[in-house]
Write a protein that holds these residues in place. Structure first.
Motif, PDB file in Angstrom:
ATOM      1  N   GLN B   5       0.679  -1.447   0.192  1.00  0.00           N
ATOM      2  CA  GLN B   5       0.140   0.591   0.537  1.00  0.00           C
ATOM      3  C   GLN B   5       0.674   1.142   0.285  1.00  0.00           C
ATOM      4  O   GLN B   5       0.671   2.024   0.103  1.00  0.00           O
ATOM      5  CB  GLN B   5      -1.567   0.409   1.380  1.00  0.00           C
ATOM      6  CG  GLN B   5      -2.114  -1.173   1.347  1.00  0.00           C
ATOM      7  CD  GLN B   5      -2.964  -1.433   0.354  1.00  0.00           C
ATOM      8  OE1 GLN B   5      -3.867  -0.448  -0.072  1.00  0.00           O
ATOM      9  NE2 GLN B   5      -2.966  -2.479  -1.039  1.00  0.00           N
ATOM     10  N   TYR B   6       2.282   1.002   0.719  1.00  0.00           N
ATOM     11  CA  TYR B   6       2.425   2.782   0.589  1.00  0.00           C
ATOM     12  C   TYR B   6       3.346   2.719  -0.689  1.00  0.00           C
ATOM     13  O   TYR B   6       3.858   4.138  -1.210  1.00  0.00           O
ATOM     14  CB  TYR B   6       4.306   2.196   1.631  1.00  0.00           C
ATOM     15  CG  TYR B   6       4.481   3.595   2.019  1.00  0.00           C
ATOM     16  CD1 TYR B   6       5.815   4.028   1.599  1.00  0.00           C
ATOM     17  CD2 TYR B   6       4.167   4.032   3.436  1.00  0.00           C
ATOM     18  CE1 TYR B   6       6.332   5.156   1.750  1.00  0.00           C
ATOM     19  CE2 TYR B   6       5.141   5.012   3.447  1.00  0.00           C
ATOM     20  CZ  TYR B   6       6.823   5.503   2.930  1.00  0.00           C
ATOM     21  OH  TYR B   6       7.179   6.726   3.032  1.00  0.00           O
ATOM     22  N   GLU B   7       3.652   1.952  -1.153  1.00  0.00           N
ATOM     23  CA  GLU B   7       4.515   2.121  -2.974  1.00  0.00           C
ATOM     24  C   GLU B   7       3.059   2.426  -3.797  1.00  0.00           C
ATOM     25  O   GLU B   7       3.381   3.965  -4.867  1.00  0.00           O
ATOM     26  CB  GLU B   7       4.850   0.622  -3.661  1.00  0.00           C
ATOM     27  CG  GLU B   7       5.268   0.870  -4.787  1.00  0.00           C
ATOM     28  CD  GLU B   7       5.906   0.016  -5.575  1.00  0.00           C
ATOM     29  OE1 GLU B   7       6.223  -0.978  -4.863  1.00  0.00           O
ATOM     30  OE2 GLU B   7       6.647   0.037  -6.375  1.00  0.00           O
ATOM     31  N   LEU B   8       2.028   1.835  -3.075  1.00  0.00           N
ATOM     32  CA  LEU B   8       0.635   2.129  -4.612  1.00  0.00           C
ATOM     33  C   LEU B   8       0.427   4.082  -3.886  1.00  0.00           C
ATOM     34  O   LEU B   8       0.393   4.712  -4.832  1.00  0.00           O
ATOM     35  CB  LEU B   8      -0.494   1.439  -4.013  1.00  0.00           C
ATOM     36  CG  LEU B   8      -0.496  -0.074  -4.401  1.00  0.00           C
ATOM     37  CD1 LEU B   8      -1.628  -0.166  -3.841  1.00  0.00           C
ATOM     38  CD2 LEU B   8      -0.455   0.769  -6.199  1.00  0.00           C
ATOM     39  N   TRP B   9       0.811   4.280  -2.477  1.00  0.00           N
ATOM     40  CA  TRP B   9       0.315   5.084  -2.178  1.00  0.00           C
ATOM     41  C   TRP B   9       1.262   6.870  -2.949  1.00  0.00           C
ATOM     42  O   TRP B   9       0.975   8.007  -3.612  1.00  0.00           O
ATOM     43  CB  TRP B   9       0.412   5.862  -0.319  1.00  0.00           C
ATOM     44  CG  TRP B   9       0.604   7.330  -0.399  1.00  0.00           C
ATOM     45  CD1 TRP B   9      -0.464   7.898  -0.773  1.00  0.00           C
ATOM     46  CD2 TRP B   9       1.588   7.628   0.424  1.00  0.00           C
ATOM     47  NE1 TRP B   9      -0.622   9.196  -0.137  1.00  0.00           N
ATOM     48  CE2 TRP B   9       1.046   9.142   0.693  1.00  0.00           C
ATOM     49  CE3 TRP B   9       2.269   7.896   0.987  1.00  0.00           C
ATOM     50  CZ2 TRP B   9       1.561  10.022   1.270  1.00  0.00           C
ATOM     51  CZ3 TRP B   9       3.265   8.644   1.350  1.00  0.00           C
ATOM     52  CH2 TRP B   9       2.584   9.724   1.358  1.00  0.00           C
ATOM     53  N   ALA B  10       3.097   6.526  -2.705  1.00  0.00           N
ATOM     54  CA  ALA B  10       3.467   6.779  -2.842  1.00  0.00           C
ATOM     55  C   ALA B  10       3.309   7.400  -4.819  1.00  0.00           C
ATOM     56  O   ALA B  10       3.962   7.749  -5.073  1.00  0.00           O
ATOM     57  CB  ALA B  10       4.992   6.602  -2.833  1.00  0.00           C
ATOM     58  N   MET B  11       3.324   6.510  -4.943  1.00  0.00           N
ATOM     59  CA  MET B  11       2.244   6.572  -7.039  1.00  0.00           C
ATOM     60  C   MET B  11       1.446   6.686  -7.172  1.00  0.00           C
ATOM     61  O   MET B  11       1.172   6.684  -8.275  1.00  0.00           O
ATOM     62  CB  MET B  11       2.804   4.763  -7.567  1.00  0.00           C
ATOM     63  CG  MET B  11       4.730   4.600  -7.692  1.00  0.00           C
ATOM     64  SD  MET B  11       5.762   5.389  -8.196  1.00  0.00           S
ATOM     65  CE  MET B  11       5.323   5.613  -9.703  1.00  0.00           C
ATOM     66  N   SER B  12       0.996   7.655  -6.289  1.00  0.00           N
ATOM     67  CA  SER B  12      -0.402   8.446  -6.723  1.00  0.00           C
ATOM     68  C   SER B  12      -1.810   7.421  -6.589  1.00  0.00           C
ATOM     69  O   SER B  12      -2.035   7.741  -7.407  1.00  0.00           O
ATOM     70  CB  SER B  12      -0.160   9.287  -7.087  1.00  0.00           C
ATOM     71  OG  SER B  12       0.281  10.073  -7.077  1.00  0.00           O
ATOM     72  N   ASN B  13      -1.140   5.587  -6.352  1.00  0.00           N
ATOM     73  CA  ASN B  13      -2.695   5.095  -7.167  1.00  0.00           C
ATOM     74  C   ASN B  13      -3.442   5.000  -5.926  1.00  0.00           C
ATOM     75  O   ASN B  13      -4.601   4.348  -5.403  1.00  0.00           O
ATOM     76  CB  ASN B  13      -2.177   3.746  -7.424  1.00  0.00           C
ATOM     77  CG  ASN B  13      -1.136   3.881  -8.892  1.00  0.00           C
ATOM     78  OD1 ASN B  13      -1.652   4.760  -9.703  1.00  0.00           O
ATOM     79  ND2 ASN B  13      -0.277   3.675  -9.206  1.00  0.00           N
ATOM     80  N   LEU B  14      -3.198   5.732  -4.584  1.00  0.00           N
ATOM     81  CA  LEU B  14      -4.140   5.700  -3.339  1.00  0.00           C
ATOM     82  C   LEU B  14      -3.676   6.785  -2.804  1.00  0.00           C
ATOM     83  O   LEU B  14      -2.947   7.086  -2.706  1.00  0.00           O
ATOM     84  CB  LEU B  14      -2.944   4.232  -2.466  1.00  0.00           C
ATOM     85  CG  LEU B  14      -4.245   3.692  -1.653  1.00  0.00           C
ATOM     86  CD1 LEU B  14      -5.674   2.884  -1.408  1.00  0.00           C
ATOM     87  CD2 LEU B  14      -3.289   3.356  -0.602  1.00  0.00           C
ATOM     88  N   SER B  15      -5.657   7.446  -2.331  1.00  0.00           N
ATOM     89  CA  SER B  15      -5.494   8.396  -2.165  1.00  0.00           C
ATOM     90  C   SER B  15      -4.642   9.309  -0.674  1.00  0.00           C
ATOM     91  O   SER B  15      -4.655   7.967  -0.229  1.00  0.00           O
ATOM     92  CB  SER B  15      -6.880   8.861  -2.172  1.00  0.00           C
ATOM     93  OG  SER B  15      -7.967   8.683  -1.000  1.00  0.00           O
ATOM     94  N   ASP B  16      -4.641  10.143  -0.631  1.00  0.00           N
ATOM     95  CA  ASP B  16      -3.566  10.662   0.691  1.00  0.00           C
ATOM     96  C   ASP B  16      -5.221  10.062   1.949  1.00  0.00           C
ATOM     97  O   ASP B  16      -4.629   9.098   3.044  1.00  0.00           O
ATOM     98  CB  ASP B  16      -4.027  11.920   0.753  1.00  0.00           C
ATOM     99  CG  ASP B  16      -2.797  12.812   0.330  1.00  0.00           C
ATOM    100  OD1 ASP B  16      -2.638  13.654  -0.078  1.00  0.00           O
ATOM    101  OD2 ASP B  16      -1.942  11.318   0.104  1.00  0.00           O
ATOM    102  N   PRO B  17      -6.032  10.715   1.532  1.00  0.00           N
ATOM    103  CA  PRO B  17      -6.845   9.613   2.845  1.00  0.00           C
ATOM    104  C   PRO B  17      -7.442   8.240   3.342  1.00  0.00           C
ATOM    105  O   PRO B  17      -7.478   7.521   4.041  1.00  0.00           O
ATOM    106  CB  PRO B  17      -8.836   9.894   1.933  1.00  0.00           C
ATOM    107  CG  PRO B  17      -8.632  11.234   1.456  1.00  0.00           C
ATOM    108  CD  PRO B  17      -6.864  10.785   0.920  1.00  0.00           C
ATOM    109  N   GLU B  18      -7.075   7.476   1.938  1.00  0.00           N
ATOM    110  CA  GLU B  18      -6.951   6.438   1.800  1.00  0.00           C
ATOM    111  C   GLU B  18      -5.800   5.474   2.050  1.00  0.00           C
ATOM    112  O   GLU B  18      -6.396   4.575   3.362  1.00  0.00           O
ATOM    113  CB  GLU B  18      -7.244   5.354   0.403  1.00  0.00           C
ATOM    114  CG  GLU B  18      -8.275   5.987  -0.630  1.00  0.00           C
ATOM    115  CD  GLU B  18      -8.533   5.502  -1.788  1.00  0.00           C
ATOM    116  OE1 GLU B  18      -7.409   5.550  -2.283  1.00  0.00           O
ATOM    117  OE2 GLU B  18      -9.372   4.422  -2.421  1.00  0.00           O
TER     118      GLU B  18
END
Lengths: 181, 197
Positions: B5-18
């Motif tokens: 999930q961390y990488e997904l968020w870092a690559m903007s594939n997961l939103s900040d609130p998620e």
């Protein structure tokens, strides 16, 4: 910086560029004074040597002077200057690799355990591969956005994001900050 | 790190609130996020105490050197164009103009001819010495300035050759002698510039 301030800065820099192209060296000094610290800071983190960083600054601004007549004012001057600086750093690092065994090669196997001060972080940053190091420095140290870094590095924004993410992962490993997950 | 999930968020594939919601239930991502915050805060301080040496004097010197080199390049280009134009005019004058009655031409008398020949000889001796001194510089074909100098010298040499050819049939012709002296003088000045550079 607000949009209005950015527009004012852009107009001011356009005027500086125009005057420099017309032969006014004093105006070019204004450009130097504005961006010398940014270029020096970036170069110092890239080449890890103050003498070489000074050479990078000098070469960057001389190349900028020669290239200004061809500068497209659609892009930001800061981005353009840093892209020149990045190329100069890469050339210098490649030349260094050819000439001698870089001390950085020997540092690869020396673990750094914790960030006690910024010099240890600096040492860890030096162990990142060059492009990754440049992206991390521009993002974390110089405060550029990922889109701006994409322009400076001449890569797409997705690659910048990946580089920054990988840089943070590597730094965590080098600094042994992770708790063994 | 095992959680993706961390990488997904870092690559903007997961939103900040998620990602913020995920961190509450994932100690791995929570730890990595906290460490990264510390890293970024430390990195932002890397430049705070840097002292920048003033390099403007060295940069300014280099800029002045570039400016004077560009000025010289421009001058040489113009003089190359001028020399080439003279060659064209000279060629037209001797190849396409109507034959002229030699008795009507301006002819040098014996004394004047001897004087002019002596002046030419002086130039030729000076040129021999200057060419020897300029030889090393002219061998550097990578340099744009040297290349331009060589082109200019070629044009002048062609002019000298045409003058000599014309003088074989008309040795006392004042016009041709004048052209020749002008060409020799230009060649001398050019070689001086090369040596001085």
């Amino acid at each position: 910086m607000t949009g209005e301030q950015q527009k004012l800065l852009h107009n001011l820099e356009s005027e500086w560029i125009r005057q420099t192209i017309n032969g006014d060296t004093h105006t070019f000094e204004k450009i130097y004074r504005k961006y010398a610290k940014t270029v020096y800071g970036f170069a110092l983190r890239m080449v890890n040597n103050s003498k070489d960083a000074e050479d990078v600054v000098q070469m960057t601004f001389v190349k900028l002077y020669k290239a200004l007549p061809g500068f497209r004012e659609a892009s930001k001057l800061s981005t353009y200057i840093l892209s020149i600086s990045r190329n100069v750093c890469i050339d210098l690092l490649n030349k260094r690799k050819k000439e001698s065994n870089s001390p950085l090669e020997n540092m690869k196997n020396e673990p750094v355990t914790v960030i006690e001060d910024v010099s240890e972080l600096n040492q860890a940053v030096q162990r990142l591969p060059e492009r990754m190091r440049a992206c991390f420095i521009l993002f974390a140290v110089e405060g550029y956005s990922q889109n701006e870094i994409a322009g400076i590095m001449d890569i797409n924004a997705g690659t910048v994001k990946a580089m920054i993410f990988q840089a943070r992962q590597k730094l965590r490993t080098i600094l042994e900050l992770e708790e063994g997950y | 790190m095992n959680c993706q999930q961390y990488e997904l968020w870092a690559m903007s594939n997961l939103s900040d609130p998620e990602f913020a919601a995920h961190r509450k239930t994932c100690p791995e991502c929570q730890s990595a996020y906290k460490i990264d915050e510390q890293l970024m805060a430390s990195a932002a301080n890397l430049n705070t105490n840097i002292r920048i040496p003033d390099q403007w004097p060295a940069i300014e010197n280099e800029i002045h050197r570039i400016k004077s080199r560009n000025k010289r390049l421009k001058l040489i280009r113009y003089s190359l164009i001028a020399a080439a134009s003279l060659l064209v005019i000279f060629t037209f004058f001797f190849q396409w103009s109507e034959p002229v009655d030699i008795t009507q031409e301006r002819i040098l008398d014996r004394t004047a001819l001897e004087y002019v020949k002596s002046a030419e000889e002086t130039y030729l001796q000076a040129l021999e010495s200057l060419e020897a001194r300029a030889e090393n510089r002219l061998q550097n074909t990578d340099d744009q300035l040297t290349s331009l100098y060589k082109q200019k010298l070629d044009v002048i040499d062609q002019q000298i050759k045409r003058c000599r050819n014309a003088l074989e049939y008309n040795p006392a012709n004042a016009h041709i002698r004048r052209f020749l002296l002008a060409a020799l003088e230009t060649k001398q000045n050019t070689l001086y510039e090369i040596i001085k550079d």
